[in-house]
Design a protein around this motif. Structure first.
Motif, PDB file in Angstrom:
ATOM      1  N   ALA A   1       1.019  -1.245   0.054  1.00 57.23           N
ATOM      2  CA  ALA A   1       0.084  -0.030  -0.047  1.00 57.23           C
ATOM      3  C   ALA A   1       0.941   1.284  -0.066  1.00 57.23           C
ATOM      4  O   ALA A   1       0.580   2.285  -0.649  1.00 57.23           O
ATOM      5  N   TYR A   2       1.891   1.240   0.815  1.00 59.34           N
ATOM      6  CA  TYR A   2       2.716   2.458   0.783  1.00 59.34           C
ATOM      7  C   TYR A   2       3.290   2.532  -0.380  1.00 59.34           C
ATOM      8  O   TYR A   2       3.516   3.749  -0.867  1.00 59.34           O
ATOM      9  N   TYR A   3       3.945   1.732  -1.047  1.00 59.24           N
ATOM     10  CA  TYR A   3       4.488   1.883  -2.420  1.00 59.24           C
ATOM     11  C   TYR A   3       3.460   2.183  -3.582  1.00 59.24           C
ATOM     12  O   TYR A   3       3.908   2.958  -4.251  1.00 59.24           O
ATOM     13  N   HIS A   4       2.209   1.770  -3.465  1.00 61.92           N
ATOM     14  CA  HIS A   4       1.430   1.970  -4.402  1.00 61.92           C
ATOM     15  C   HIS A   4       0.676   3.456  -4.233  1.00 61.92           C
ATOM     16  O   HIS A   4       0.989   4.333  -5.124  1.00 61.92           O
ATOM     17  N   TYR A   5       0.779   3.976  -3.178  1.00 65.05           N
ATOM     18  CA  TYR A   5       0.024   5.223  -2.867  1.00 65.05           C
ATOM     19  C   TYR A   5       1.174   6.429  -2.686  1.00 65.05           C
ATOM     20  O   TYR A   5       0.819   7.520  -3.107  1.00 65.05           O
ATOM     21  N   LEU A   6       2.232   6.066  -2.079  1.00 64.07           N
ATOM     22  CA  LEU A   6       3.301   7.062  -1.747  1.00 64.07           C
ATOM     23  C   LEU A   6       4.509   6.846  -2.588  1.00 64.07           C
ATOM     24  O   LEU A   6       5.326   7.635  -2.355  1.00 64.07           O
ATOM     25  N   GLY A   7       4.840   5.725  -3.275  1.00 60.20           N
ATOM     26  CA  GLY A   7       5.978   5.427  -3.892  1.00 60.20           C
ATOM     27  C   GLY A   7       7.152   4.944  -2.996  1.00 60.20           C
ATOM     28  O   GLY A   7       8.159   4.921  -3.533  1.00 60.20           O
ATOM     29  N   GLU A   8       7.212   5.020  -1.786  1.00 56.88           N
ATOM     30  CA  GLU A   8       7.979   4.337  -0.886  1.00 56.88           C
ATOM     31  C   GLU A   8       7.524   3.571  -0.156  1.00 56.88           C
ATOM     32  O   GLU A   8       6.527   3.719   0.652  1.00 56.88           O
ATOM     33  N   PRO A   9       8.100   2.244  -0.098  1.00 61.96           N
ATOM     34  CA  PRO A   9       7.273   0.890   0.685  1.00 61.96           C
ATOM     35  C   PRO A   9       7.644   1.081   2.369  1.00 61.96           C
ATOM     36  O   PRO A   9       6.799   0.866   3.195  1.00 61.96           O
ATOM     37  N   ASP A  10       8.670   1.813   2.739  1.00 59.80           N
ATOM     38  CA  ASP A  10       8.966   1.870   4.116  1.00 59.80           C
ATOM     39  C   ASP A  10       8.585   3.431   4.824  1.00 59.80           C
ATOM     40  O   ASP A  10       9.363   4.259   5.089  1.00 59.80           O
ATOM     41  N   LYS A  11       7.187   3.155   4.923  1.00 60.47           N
ATOM     42  CA  LYS A  11       6.476   4.310   5.696  1.00 60.47           C
ATOM     43  C   LYS A  11       5.764   4.170   6.917  1.00 60.47           C
ATOM     44  O   LYS A  11       4.871   4.809   7.054  1.00 60.47           O
ATOM     45  N   PHE A  12       6.303   3.183   7.430  1.00 60.92           N
ATOM     46  CA  PHE A  12       5.697   2.465   8.505  1.00 60.92           C
ATOM     47  C   PHE A  12       5.511   3.649   9.944  1.00 60.92           C
ATOM     48  O   PHE A  12       4.556   4.113  10.188  1.00 60.92           O
ATOM     49  N   GLN A  13       6.710   4.190  10.128  1.00 67.34           N
ATOM     50  CA  GLN A  13       6.900   5.099  11.210  1.00 67.34           C
ATOM     51  C   GLN A  13       6.156   6.362  10.716  1.00 67.34           C
ATOM     52  O   GLN A  13       5.394   6.984  11.660  1.00 67.34           O
ATOM     53  N   TRP A  14       6.144   7.079   9.488  1.00 69.93           N
ATOM     54  CA  TRP A  14       5.641   8.240   9.036  1.00 69.93           C
ATOM     55  C   TRP A  14       3.930   7.873   9.177  1.00 69.93           C
ATOM     56  O   TRP A  14       3.387   8.858   9.635  1.00 69.93           O
ATOM     57  N   ASP A  15       3.649   6.664   9.074  1.00 68.95           N
ATOM     58  CA  ASP A  15       1.984   6.496   9.004  1.00 68.95           C
ATOM     59  C   ASP A  15       1.564   6.594  10.368  1.00 68.95           C
ATOM     60  O   ASP A  15       0.626   7.375  10.693  1.00 68.95           O
ATOM     61  N   LEU A  16       2.211   5.785  11.182  1.00 64.65           N
ATOM     62  CA  LEU A  16       1.878   6.043  12.784  1.00 64.65           C
ATOM     63  C   LEU A  16       2.024   7.288  13.302  1.00 64.65           C
ATOM     64  O   LEU A  16       1.204   7.801  13.989  1.00 64.65           O
ATOM     65  N   ASP A  17       3.091   8.121  13.082  1.00 64.69           N
ATOM     66  CA  ASP A  17       3.525   9.445  13.623  1.00 64.69           C
ATOM     67  C   ASP A  17       2.313  10.395  13.144  1.00 64.69           C
ATOM     68  O   ASP A  17       1.745  11.097  14.013  1.00 64.69           O
ATOM     69  N   ARG A  18       1.678  10.287  11.900  1.00 62.86           N
ATOM     70  CA  ARG A  18       0.605  11.218  11.618  1.00 62.86           C
ATOM     71  C   ARG A  18      -0.592  11.194  12.498  1.00 62.86           C
ATOM     72  O   ARG A  18      -1.398  12.078  12.739  1.00 62.86           O
ATOM     73  N   TYR A  19      -0.821   9.872  13.246  1.00 62.41           N
ATOM     74  CA  TYR A  19      -2.004   9.636  13.845  1.00 62.41           C
ATOM     75  C   TYR A  19      -1.718  10.179  15.323  1.00 62.41           C
ATOM     76  O   TYR A  19      -2.570  10.732  15.824  1.00 62.41           O
ATOM     77  N   LEU A  20      -0.511   9.811  15.906  1.00 60.92           N
ATOM     78  CA  LEU A  20      -0.121  10.249  17.163  1.00 60.92           C
ATOM     79  C   LEU A  20       0.025  11.726  17.128  1.00 60.92           C
ATOM     80  O   LEU A  20      -0.017  12.399  18.396  1.00 60.92           O
ATOM     81  N   LYS A  21       0.247  12.485  16.090  1.00 62.80           N
ATOM     82  CA  LYS A  21       0.333  13.918  15.978  1.00 62.80           C
ATOM     83  C   LYS A  21      -0.986  14.608  15.901  1.00 62.80           C
ATOM     84  O   LYS A  21      -1.197  15.948  16.137  1.00 62.80           O
ATOM     85  N   ALA A  22      -2.080  13.974  15.698  1.00 61.81           N
ATOM     86  CA  ALA A  22      -3.322  14.622  15.539  1.00 61.81           C
ATOM     87  C   ALA A  22      -3.923  15.140  17.046  1.00 61.81           C
ATOM     88  O   ALA A  22      -3.412  14.748  17.875  1.00 61.81           O
ATOM     89  N   THR A  23      -4.678  16.069  16.975  1.00 64.37           N
ATOM     90  CA  THR A  23      -5.268  16.557  18.050  1.00 64.37           C
ATOM     91  C   THR A  23      -6.644  16.433  17.928  1.00 64.37           C
ATOM     92  O   THR A  23      -7.474  16.643  17.087  1.00 64.37           O
TER      93      THR A  23
END
Length: 613
Positions: free
Chosen positions: A103-125
């Motif tokens: 999914a990361y590779y298909h949508y974002l062009g990079e497969p290693d986006k695990f930490q980025w994906d989790l961080d955006r939820y943890l940064k929500a307010t």
């Protein structure tokens, strides 16, 4: 925040306050072009659709307009982090590591986006979350009403498979050593070190399954749910909120043999989760109003079972294969007995069976064994008198073949099942019987699937399985077919049963294929902590050796063709089967009666109870 769990605003309004539904759920599915947000309510009364719709929208509007509660928000954020980490347990499957890489590779062009994906939820307010919710959830919506199925007709499907998949070379695998120790009050502990993810799982498995219901069918399951509905100091809602803050989940359920409470929690909060677990086990509230809520939920589930052919078959098999034995009912129970359960019955069952002497604790996680021993000391003060209850005998085989028919009017499909009592995991013949089951009906290339699906085209899939139970499990084959092919499918099944011990004994090639497929499939069955937990629970329930998981693959490898043939001959030649058919009596019964020389066909209701001739 809006609809997950019994503490959510939607559950509190629709189920507890208004009594309009028995279950609610909220789901968001995202897509590249557009996603959708779905609210589902299981209604008590179909006539109250409009009232329910208004209350759902009113509750949603209240959540959207008021500032989000910071504690609820933080709890939801923690739970998302936990669910994200849980997904990292699985290599494959929906939401597993491979799925995310793709999914990361298909949508974002990079497969290693695990930490980025989790961080955006943890940064929500709370503010950004509410802003996004208002943007999308104040739009027009659609409503779908699903009522009981009518007279459906199946589509025809033709599949042409010309190439057989090639097998792979044998692979080697092994498990870490499983350890076992006891606490001072007799609690038995199984320990398995798993350091791949920062999460601990602790299963409390009491020998208190539905086999001990003793005439109060369903009481074990009701008790398992009552334990999560409040302690003496906290309500069920308060407990759920605390768990969410910790990034934890508590699940409770009953099986035929055990009553289980499972804690899965972020490792950093294990101590706090352990305190909550101890509280609900040792000091449950047993509120009458919670029993009534649970009673309604279970009754609604039982009524829905009548719409499902597989569920109808399971009820019928247990009732008619086990006869007077305590395994003779489904863990959900029976409608009339659930209606009559009293809070005193629940308390009595709790006092008898929720006992340290009947408890196996199973831990899987990163703690070292000495650390775990230290943390589990909080359970050592829990003491009770040694329990006394009826001993459960081994079930008796049927004396001869029995045939059961359960009418499902206007059903487009029939479900054919064949069952008999089978060897247990302790039995010396169990590995041979597992291979025999696999080649006969346990995987895609099995005899029954190749005959009924590939050659005859009667079904999408036919499978057999072994259901091990502590006092005596059973073998079960089941196949759904178009009603038009019921007679022909049953004829082919009976022919294959006769052939395996008669004119068509097991061949070397099919034996090797089945054995290798079974062995090579073992690693995937133990890839996640949850898979391991199930296997270790089997070890605890049956009292198997600690090295059982390591030894079993080797036992399978050492099984010879002659051993498989002998064990299949033993069980199939006896012919003491329970044949159970669920389908439209008007369409199929007469032709079955004419085609087969069955001594007698008995009729049962959808819950397996005998009907008068």
């Amino acid at each position: 925040i809006f609809g997950e769990g019994i503490s959510s605003p939607l559950y509190q309004k629709i189920v507890k306050e208004k009594g309009l539904g028995t279950e609610v759920s909220v789901y968001h599915n995202s897509g590249e072009l557009s996603g959708y947000f779905q609210i589902t309510v299981t209604l008590k009364d179909v006539k109250k659709i409009e009232e329910t719709e208004k209350e759902v929208l009113k509750t949603l509007d209240e959540v959207l307009q008021k500032p989000l509660d910071n504690n609820l928000f933080l709890a939801a954020q923690k739970m998302y982090a936990k669910e994200f980490i849980d997904s990292m347990k699985r290599i494959g499957g929906f939401g597993g590591i491979c799925d995310r890489l793709n999914a990361y590779y298909h949508y974002l062009g990079e497969p290693d986006k695990f930490q980025w994906d989790l961080d955006r939820y943890l940064k929500a307010t709370p503010e950004t979350t509410q802003k996004a919710a208002k943007k999308f959830l104040e739009r027009p919506y659609g409503i779908l009403i699903v009522e009981p199925m009518g007279d459906l007709k199946p589509m025809e499907e033709k599949v042409d498979r010309t190439k057989m998949p090639e097998g792979k070379k044998e692979i080697e695998f092994s498990f870490k050593n499983l350890e076992n120790f006891k606490l001072s009050n007799g609690i038995n502990v199984y320990y398995y070190n798993y350091e791949k993810i920062p999460e601990s799982i602790l299963l409390c498995s009491f020998s208190a399954g539905s086999v001990y219901d003793d005439g109060l069918d369903g009481i074990s399951n009701i008790l398992s749910q009552m334990l999560l509905r409040g302690s003496k100091d906290k309500s069920g809602e308060e407990i759920e909120k605390e768990l969410k803050k910790l990034g934890a989940e508590l699940d409770s359920y009953s099986t035929s043999d055990n009553l289980n409470i499972k804690l899965s929690i972020l490792q950093e909060n294990f101590d706090d989760g352990l305190k909550i677990l101890k509280e609900i086990i040792e000091a449950p509230a047993f509120k009458v109003e919670e029993l009534e809520n649970l009673r309604n939920e279970v009754l609604a589930r039982l009524i829905r079972q009548k719409d499902s052919l597989p569920s109808i078959a399971t009820f019928g098999i247990l009732k008619n294969l086990y006869k007077e034995h305590p395994y003779n009912h489904h863990w959900l129970g029976e409608i009339e007995k659930i209606k009559n359960l009293k809070i005193e019955d629940i308390k009595k069952f709790y006092n008898s069976f929720v006992n340290p002497a009947l408890l196996n604790l199973i831990y899987i996680g990163p703690l070292k064994v000495e650390e775990l021993k230290s943390k589990l000391e909080i359970f050592e003060k829990w003491k009770k008198e040694k329990p006394t209850f009826k001993l459960v005998a081994k079930p008796e085989n049927l004396k001869e073949m029995e045939v059961i028919f359960i009418d499902k009017p206007k059903s487009a499909q029939s479900l054919i099942t064949v069952s008999f009592l089978s060897p247990s995991p302790q039995d010396i013949n169990y590995p041979a019987f597992q291979i025999g089951n696999h080649l006969f009906g346990g995987y895609f290339l099995s005899r029954l699937n190749m005959k009924l699906r590939e050659e005859k085209g009667f079904t999408y899939g036919a499978r057999s399985s072994i259901l091990p139970l502590k006092f005596g499990g059973y073998w079960n084959f089941r196949v759904p077919v178009d009603s038009r092919f019921t007679k022909e499918a049953l004829k082919e099944i009976l022919n294959e049963i006769k052939a395996i011990y008669g004119e068509k004994p097991i061949e070397k090639e099919e034996f090797e294929k089945a054995k290798n497929n079974l062995i090579m499939g073992l690693p995937s069955r133990f890839e996640s902590p949850d898979n391991l937990l199930s296997s270790i629970e089997t070890i605890a329930t049956f009292g198997l050796p600690l090295n059982y998981l390591n030894e079993f693959p080797e036992k399978l490898k050492n099984v010879k063709l002659e051993e498989v043939q002998n064990v299949m001959d033993k069980y199939f030649k006896e012919g003491k089967f329970l044949i159970l058919i669920v389908g439209d009596k008007e369409k199929i019964f007469e032709e079955i009666l004419k085609e087969f020389n069955f001594k007698k066909i008995n009729f049962c209701d959808p819950f397996g109870n005998p009907l008068k001739d």
